[in-house]
Design a protein around this motif. Structure first.
Motif, PDB file in Angstrom:
ATOM      1  N   TRP A  39       0.835  -1.198   0.000  1.00 20.67           N
ATOM      2  CA  TRP A  39       0.000   0.000   0.000  1.00 20.67           C
ATOM      3  C   TRP A  39       0.870   1.249   0.000  1.00 20.67           C
ATOM      4  O   TRP A  39       1.859   1.315   0.729  1.00 20.67           O
ATOM      5  N   TYR A  40       0.459   2.218  -0.812  1.00 19.79           N
ATOM      6  CA  TYR A  40       1.054   3.532  -0.856  1.00 19.79           C
ATOM      7  C   TYR A  40      -0.056   4.550  -0.612  1.00 19.79           C
ATOM      8  O   TYR A  40      -1.241   4.215  -0.680  1.00 19.79           O
ATOM      9  N   ARG A  41       0.330   5.786  -0.330  1.00 14.44           N
ATOM     10  CA  ARG A  41      -0.673   6.836  -0.163  1.00 14.44           C
ATOM     11  C   ARG A  41      -0.148   8.147  -0.711  1.00 14.44           C
ATOM     12  O   ARG A  41       1.070   8.365  -0.801  1.00 14.44           O
ATOM     13  N   GLN A  42      -1.096   9.009  -1.083  1.00 11.59           N
ATOM     14  CA  GLN A  42      -0.740  10.323  -1.590  1.00 11.59           C
ATOM     15  C   GLN A  42      -1.697  11.348  -1.021  1.00 11.59           C
ATOM     16  O   GLN A  42      -2.907  11.293  -1.254  1.00 11.59           O
ATOM     17  N   GLU A  47       3.982  13.941  -2.609  1.00 13.86           N
ATOM     18  CA  GLU A  47       4.304  12.804  -3.461  1.00 13.86           C
ATOM     19  C   GLU A  47       3.740  11.517  -2.871  1.00 13.86           C
ATOM     20  O   GLU A  47       3.507  11.418  -1.662  1.00 13.86           O
ATOM     21  N   ARG A  48       3.535  10.547  -3.746  1.00  9.30           N
ATOM     22  CA  ARG A  48       3.080   9.245  -3.286  1.00  9.30           C
ATOM     23  C   ARG A  48       4.185   8.608  -2.443  1.00  9.30           C
ATOM     24  O   ARG A  48       5.370   8.654  -2.800  1.00  9.30           O
ATOM     25  N   GLU A  49       3.804   8.007  -1.320  1.00 10.43           N
ATOM     26  CA  GLU A  49       4.782   7.420  -0.425  1.00 10.43           C
ATOM     27  C   GLU A  49       4.367   6.010  -0.014  1.00 10.43           C
ATOM     28  O   GLU A  49       3.179   5.686   0.037  1.00 10.43           O
ATOM     29  N   LEU A  50       5.376   5.212   0.302  1.00 13.35           N
ATOM     30  CA  LEU A  50       5.130   3.856   0.777  1.00 13.35           C
ATOM     31  C   LEU A  50       4.505   3.893   2.167  1.00 13.35           C
ATOM     32  O   LEU A  50       4.960   4.622   3.044  1.00 13.35           O
ATOM     33  N   VAL A  51       3.466   3.083   2.361  1.00 10.44           N
ATOM     34  CA  VAL A  51       2.872   2.904   3.681  1.00 10.44           C
ATOM     35  C   VAL A  51       3.360   1.574   4.274  1.00 10.44           C
ATOM     36  O   VAL A  51       3.914   1.529   5.365  1.00 10.44           O
ATOM     37  N   ALA A  52       3.147   0.504   3.531  1.00  5.13           N
ATOM     38  CA  ALA A  52       3.564  -0.820   3.987  1.00  5.13           C
ATOM     39  C   ALA A  52       3.604  -1.759   2.795  1.00  5.13           C
ATOM     40  O   ALA A  52       2.826  -1.602   1.854  1.00  5.13           O
TER      41      ALA A  52
END
Length: 121
Positions: A39-42, A47-52
């Motif tokens: 999962w990523y989030r923006q 910028e889009r970033e890694l969540v897990a």
């Protein structure tokens, strides 16, 4: 054709919980290997970033900001990737995207359409 379909987003108060789920289709018999699923989030303006993510060898990576609050899991029988989010904070507000990183001689990323998570009182 690989498809990722997210569900489970919504509006929640600070301190609350949500569970996101990503259904992954058309990967059985595919001519690629899976490097990671996650999962990523923006957030707006960021910028889009890694969540897990779960790496193929089984290791799990979490962003420092979510460690101890979020849990990622994978159900191989159902081909789903879940993200359990606890103790949510306003700064967790973002569009969350499911990701499948694959390898077939070249790295290819597949993305879901995104699901909105809003943490607000």
């Amino acid at each position: 054709q690989v498809q990722l379909v997210e569900s489970g987003g919504g509006l929640v108060q600070p301190g609350g919980s949500l569970r996101l789920s990503c259904a992954v289709s058309e990967i059985s018999g595919s001519a690629f290997s899976i490097s990671s699923m996650g999962w990523y989030r923006q957030a707006p303006g960021k910028e889009r970033e890694l969540v897990a993510r779960i790496i193929s060898i089984g290791a799990v990576n979490y962003a420092d900001s979510v460690k101890g609050r979020f849990t990622i899991s994978r159900d191989n029988a159902k081909n789903t990737i879940d993200l359990r989010m606890n103790k949510l904070k306003p700064e967790d507000t973002a569009v969350y995207y499911c990701n499948l990183n694959t390898w077939a001689g070249v790295a290819v990323d597949y993305w879901g359409q995104g699901t909105q998570v809003t943490v607000s009182s």
